[in-house]
Scaffold this active site. Structure first.
Site, PDB file in Angstrom:
ATOM      1  N   LYS A 186       0.856  -1.209   0.000  1.00 18.80           N
ATOM      2  CA  LYS A 186       0.000   0.000   0.000  1.00 18.80           C
ATOM      3  C   LYS A 186       0.881   1.245   0.000  1.00 18.80           C
ATOM      4  CE  LYS A 186       0.963   1.175   4.482  1.00 18.80           C
ATOM      5  NZ  LYS A 186       1.715   2.340   4.891  1.00 18.80           N
ATOM      6  N   ASP A 198      -2.544  -1.335  10.603  1.00 15.04           N
ATOM      7  CA  ASP A 198      -2.792  -1.241   9.152  1.00 15.04           C
ATOM      8  C   ASP A 198      -3.568  -2.438   8.607  1.00 15.04           C
ATOM      9  OD1 ASP A 198      -1.413   1.097   8.882  1.00 15.04           O
ATOM     10  OD2 ASP A 198       0.405   0.210   8.039  1.00 15.04           O
TER      11      ASP A 198
HETATM   12  P1  ATP Z   1       4.782  -0.766   9.364  1.00 15.34           P
HETATM   13  O1  ATP Z   1       4.603   0.588   8.738  1.00 15.34           O
HETATM   14  O2  ATP Z   1       3.489  -1.488   9.681  1.00 15.34           O
HETATM   15  O3  ATP Z   1       5.801  -0.808  10.472  1.00 15.34           O
HETATM   16  P2  ATP Z   1       6.418  -1.464   7.117  1.00 15.34           P
HETATM   17  O4  ATP Z   1       5.735  -1.509   5.815  1.00 15.34           O
HETATM   18  O5  ATP Z   1       7.314  -0.272   7.361  1.00 15.34           O
HETATM   19  O6  ATP Z   1       5.361  -1.670   8.236  1.00 15.34           O
HETATM   20  P3  ATP Z   1       7.030  -4.257   7.189  1.00 15.34           P
HETATM   21  O7  ATP Z   1       7.700  -4.764   5.961  1.00 15.34           O
HETATM   22  O8  ATP Z   1       5.603  -4.564   7.361  1.00 15.34           O
HETATM   23  O9  ATP Z   1       7.312  -2.722   7.320  1.00 15.34           O
HETATM   24  O10 ATP Z   1       7.900  -4.830   8.429  1.00 15.34           O
HETATM   25  C1  ATP Z   1       7.880  -4.302   9.712  1.00 15.34           C
HETATM   26  C2  ATP Z   1       8.473  -5.346  10.660  1.00 15.34           C
HETATM   27  O11 ATP Z   1       7.502  -6.386  10.800  1.00 15.34           O
HETATM   28  C3  ATP Z   1       9.743  -6.033  10.153  1.00 15.34           C
HETATM   29  O12 ATP Z   1      10.928  -5.467  10.678  1.00 15.34           O
HETATM   30  C4  ATP Z   1       9.595  -7.473  10.620  1.00 15.34           C
HETATM   31  O13 ATP Z   1      10.383  -7.711  11.774  1.00 15.34           O
HETATM   32  C5  ATP Z   1       8.136  -7.630  11.040  1.00 15.34           C
HETATM   33  N1  ATP Z   1       7.423  -8.680  10.246  1.00 15.34           N
HETATM   34  C6  ATP Z   1       6.709  -9.682  10.731  1.00 15.34           C
HETATM   35  N2  ATP Z   1       6.176 -10.440   9.747  1.00 15.34           N
HETATM   36  C7  ATP Z   1       6.569  -9.908   8.597  1.00 15.34           C
HETATM   37  C8  ATP Z   1       6.335 -10.244   7.232  1.00 15.34           C
HETATM   38  N3  ATP Z   1       5.578 -11.296   6.858  1.00 15.34           N
HETATM   39  N4  ATP Z   1       6.887  -9.447   6.295  1.00 15.34           N
HETATM   40  C9  ATP Z   1       7.642  -8.360   6.658  1.00 15.34           C
HETATM   41  N5  ATP Z   1       7.901  -8.018   7.946  1.00 15.34           N
HETATM   42  C10 ATP Z   1       7.368  -8.772   8.909  1.00 15.34           C
END
Ligand code: ATP
Length: 322
Positions: free
Chosen positions: A20, A153
């Site tokens: 997203k 989210d």
């Molecule tokens: P947010 O803004 O919700 O923090 P983001 O998009 O910046 O998310 P994500 O890729 O969702 O970042 O990852 C955030 C953290 O979630 C990672 O550092 C990881 O440790 C944890 N995590 C748990 N499961 C997953 C997954 N399936 N994919 C990615 N990260 C995951």
């Protein structure tokens, strides 16, 4: 299938879980429960993690494969039992009393810690996918409620389409999204190869006094009308200030994308990805090649577009159910 006995004829399910972007993200200060109140226009985009869901007699097994992700110092994914997909699968099992299990293989293409909701997308589409695979029959609304227990989210990602997200993420209103005349909503995403920890950004956030109401209304109107120019002029992210202060390279990337001809550029969520809106596909390719030329081939870039939803493809006898 009865009482979790594995139907040997049952197929598996391939699910495309979209990333997203937030076209607007307003943060309004802290609530009594410690979370920040926010309002955000969230849209799914065509950068996907591919989940392959296979039924098992018992147990939840989650495996991950990283495909062309940015940077060398990516945060390590958590161990499988803490993966959001594992937690989503266990939650669905507990909520429905489903006795069987599943294997979830994640082919990850959404940058980790990139502000594009990759972990949330995996959790959301594990819920939707397993609900179909297991035939547990929960409504999308019930799955959104389950998702809210795992992360702010996730309800928006379970819904899957363009939404306005409010509260701490649990209040979701659908937004009708019209596609610009003769083209798509094309974007260019760039990622510097490091991640921005979301919690740290919110801790350092201080609310501003300027009203953002008019920009929000314009952005929403632009999305509903398919007005790319207005959308580019109405991008808004309250987290840019604290993020750019600590990671000035991201502010430079915004400038590079503007110099490459993008009218609207914004930090995605809490970063570290930045996206630029393009007038059409050729414009997006031009922006991408110029920003790469100016910044270096180390920069991770993708041309993508807003998509209407995630996609589930059943293989085998499951087809009738999806
Ligand atoms: P947010 O803004 O919700 O923090 P983001 O998009 O910046 O998310 P994500 O890729 O969702 O970042 O990852 C955030 C953290 O979630 C990672 O550092 C990881 O440790 C944890 N995590 C748990 N499961 C997953 C997954 N399936 N994919 C990615 N990260 C995951």
């Amino acid at each position: 299938m009865e009482n979790g006995k594995l139907d040997r004829g049952a197929g598996c399910l391939t699910v495309l879980a979209p990333a997203k972007i937030n076209l607007t993200l307003e943060v309004f200060g802290k609530r009594d429960d410690g979370y920040h109140a926010l309002r955000s226009l969230v849209v799914p985009v065509s950068i996907f993690d591919t989940l392959t869901l296979t039924p098992l007699d018992s147990g939840i097994e989650v495996t991950c494969e990283l495909v062309g992700l940015p940077g060398e110092n990516l945060p390590m994914l958590p161990e499988p039992r803490n993966n959001l997909a594992t937690r989503a699968a266990l939650l669905l099992k507990e909520a429905t009393g489903y006795p069987g299990g599943a294997r979830v293989h994640i082919r990850k293409e959404i940058p980790i810690g990139g502000g594009m909701g990759g972990g949330s997308a995996d959790a959301a589409w594990t819920l939707r996918g397993l609900n179909s695979l297991w035939g547990t029959g929960l409504t999308v609304e019930a799955l959104m409620e389950l998702g809210a227990r795992l992360g702010s989210d996730i309800p928006a990602m379970v819904y899957g389409k363009a939404v306005c997200m409010e509260g701490r993420g649990e209040k979701i209103s659908p937004i009708s999204c019209r596609w610009p005349a003769g083209t798509d909503w094309w974007i260019v995403v760039v990622n510097p190869g490091f991640n921005v920890p979301t919690g740290d950004v919110y801790r350092r956030f201080r609310s501003g006094l300027t009203s953002t109401e008019e920009t929000y209304i314009n952005a929403r109107f632009a999305l509903e009308r398919g007005d790319g120019k207005l959308a580019s002029a109405s991008l808004l992210n309250s987290l840019e200030e604290p993020v750019f202060y600590k990671y000035p390279l991201l502010a430079i990337l915004v400038e590079r994308l503007k110099s490459a001809g993008a009218a609207g550029v914004l930090l995605s969520g809490s970063g570290a990805s930045v996206f630029a809106m393009a007038a059409n596909y050729d414009h997006a390719l031009k922006i991408e090649s110029q920003v790469k030329r100016d910044t270096g081939s180390w920069l991770w870039t993708r041309v993508a577009k807003i998509v209407p939803d995630g996609v589930m493809v059943a293989h085998g006898p499951l087809e009738a159910r999806v």
